[in-house]
Design a protein around this motif. Structure first.
Motif, PDB file in Angstrom:
ATOM      1  N   VAL A 179      11.742  13.194 -42.101  1.00  0.00           N
ATOM      2  CA  VAL A 179      11.134  13.493 -40.805  1.00  0.00           C
ATOM      3  C   VAL A 179      11.313  14.984 -40.542  1.00  0.00           C
ATOM      4  O   VAL A 179      12.439  15.493 -40.534  1.00  0.00           O
ATOM      5  CB  VAL A 179      11.776  12.676 -39.668  1.00  0.00           C
ATOM      6  N   SER A 203       7.098  12.244 -42.573  1.00  0.00           N
ATOM      7  CA  SER A 203       6.416  12.541 -41.316  1.00  0.00           C
ATOM      8  C   SER A 203       6.623  14.008 -40.984  1.00  0.00           C
ATOM      9  O   SER A 203       7.760  14.485 -40.935  1.00  0.00           O
ATOM     10  CB  SER A 203       6.971  11.662 -40.190  1.00  0.00           C
ATOM     11  N   ARG A 205       5.639  16.699 -38.039  1.00  0.00           N
ATOM     12  CA  ARG A 205       5.104  16.689 -36.680  1.00  0.00           C
ATOM     13  C   ARG A 205       5.356  18.021 -35.977  1.00  0.00           C
ATOM     14  O   ARG A 205       6.423  18.613 -36.103  1.00  0.00           O
ATOM     15  CB  ARG A 205       5.746  15.550 -35.879  1.00  0.00           C
ATOM     16  N   VAL A 230       2.497  11.527 -43.339  1.00  0.00           N
ATOM     17  CA  VAL A 230       1.750  11.546 -42.086  1.00  0.00           C
ATOM     18  C   VAL A 230       1.926  12.914 -41.440  1.00  0.00           C
ATOM     19  O   VAL A 230       3.057  13.365 -41.216  1.00  0.00           O
ATOM     20  CB  VAL A 230       2.219  10.435 -41.129  1.00  0.00           C
ATOM     21  N   ASP A 232       1.124  15.100 -38.146  1.00  0.00           N
ATOM     22  CA  ASP A 232       0.816  14.849 -36.737  1.00  0.00           C
ATOM     23  C   ASP A 232       1.013  16.133 -35.926  1.00  0.00           C
ATOM     24  O   ASP A 232       2.101  16.710 -35.912  1.00  0.00           O
ATOM     25  CB  ASP A 232       1.738  13.739 -36.217  1.00  0.00           C
TER      26      ASP A 232
END
Length: 303
Positions: A179, A203, A205, A230, A232
């Protein structure tokens, strides 16, 4: 009287334990001293790690160069805002599955000695890197995760001028998690964020990935080791490649993008191998890339 004595002994033991849980580190310290005493801190990061108990905290008191270290137990390294805790050597984190290490407030630069990696995360468990700068590791990665089943959290960090910013390459069927939030990646020779072998869920972000050879790379070489990233609320700009998904054989590599801006890259999106995917949630801004600005598919509509 006996009861009072027992309570007093417990209080003394608790107080001593609380004091031992903290170890101090300073540029004027000495590893041979009592590093649990703020007046006699350790001098090197390795000395402080050795002196620090399990689940303890190393408090960096002032500006200085503290060297690298090998960490094999749960602990926190904490440099407060305004303190320049300079690290020019590799920090190796090799912990067990239930352990957690937090590295906070470090300023790492590999140019001094030419070490390949900033932080080598080679054991299981959880590593958290916060409020740190990692730069100049020009033959490897700023942070390199190689243990299957491990968890890496990167928050509010700046990574620049490394070969790769953050790389996960476990080669394991066991899932590993990454993350990354609120971070800045610039001037990397390969990719800012890379998943390169092993089952991974990544992830990224609220981050910037810019001015390098590539933004995000996902690679899958086996059906039993899928790579999923992912992206974002990120800006991916001014790279040779913005996003790149690649598979070999029966591999699986997918990048999914939501609420992000991909612009002014040489190639916005690159797919290598049948089945590699870069998918959109339908709410991105893609503009001014020289080539390849089309997603390979659309993810289910946002809920």
């Amino acid at each position: 009287m006996r009861r009072v004595s027992i309570v007093f002994c417990l209080l003394v033991a608790t107080s001593a334990s609380a004091q031992v849980a903290r170890v101090f580190l300073a540029g004027t310290g000495n590893d041979a001293g009592d590093c649990t005493n703020q007046a006699t801190p350790c001098r090197s990061l390795q000395g402080a790690v050795t002196a620090c108990p399990i689940n303890g905290e190393i408090i960096i008191l002032d500006n200085g160069g503290y060297g690298g270290a090998t960490i094999t137990k749960s602990l926190t390294v904490n440099a407060s805002a305004g303190v320049v805790a300079f690290i020019a050597r590799t920090i190796t984190v090799n912990i067990s599955a239930n352990d957690k290490v937090v590295l906070r407030g470090l300023s790492m630069n590999g140019k001094v000695f030419g070490d390949g990696f900033g932080i080598e995360f080679s054991g299981g468990g959880t590593l958290v890197v916060e409020n740190s700068t990692i730069a100049g590791f020009a033959t490897g990665a700023g942070i390199d995760q190689t243990a299957g089943g491990s968890n890496l959290i990167v928050n509010n960090c700046e990574l620049r001028n490394n070969i790769i910013g953050v790389r996960t390459a476990t080669g394991s069927d066991t899932n590993s998690n990454v993350v990354i939030e609120n971070s800045r990646f610039e001037y990397h020779s390969l990719f800012a964020v890379e998943s390169n072998g092993g089952t991974t869920n990544v992830s990224v972000r609220n981050s910037l990935l810019a001015n390098g050879s590539g933004g995000v790379f996902a690679y899958g070489q086996s059906q039993s080791q899928p790579a999923l990233i992912v992206v974002d609320t990120c800006t991916i700009a001014h790279n040779l490649e913005g996003l790149h998904a690649e598979i070999a054989g029966t591999g699986s590599a997918t990048i999914r993008v939501t609420n992000s801006t991909i612009y002014h890259n040489g190639s916005g999106m690159v797919l290598t191998g049948a089945g590699a995917a870069i998918e959109s949630y339908g709410n991105n801004r893609v503009t001014a890339n020289t080539n390849n600005s089309t997603f390979s598919g659309t993810v289910l509509a946002l809920q």
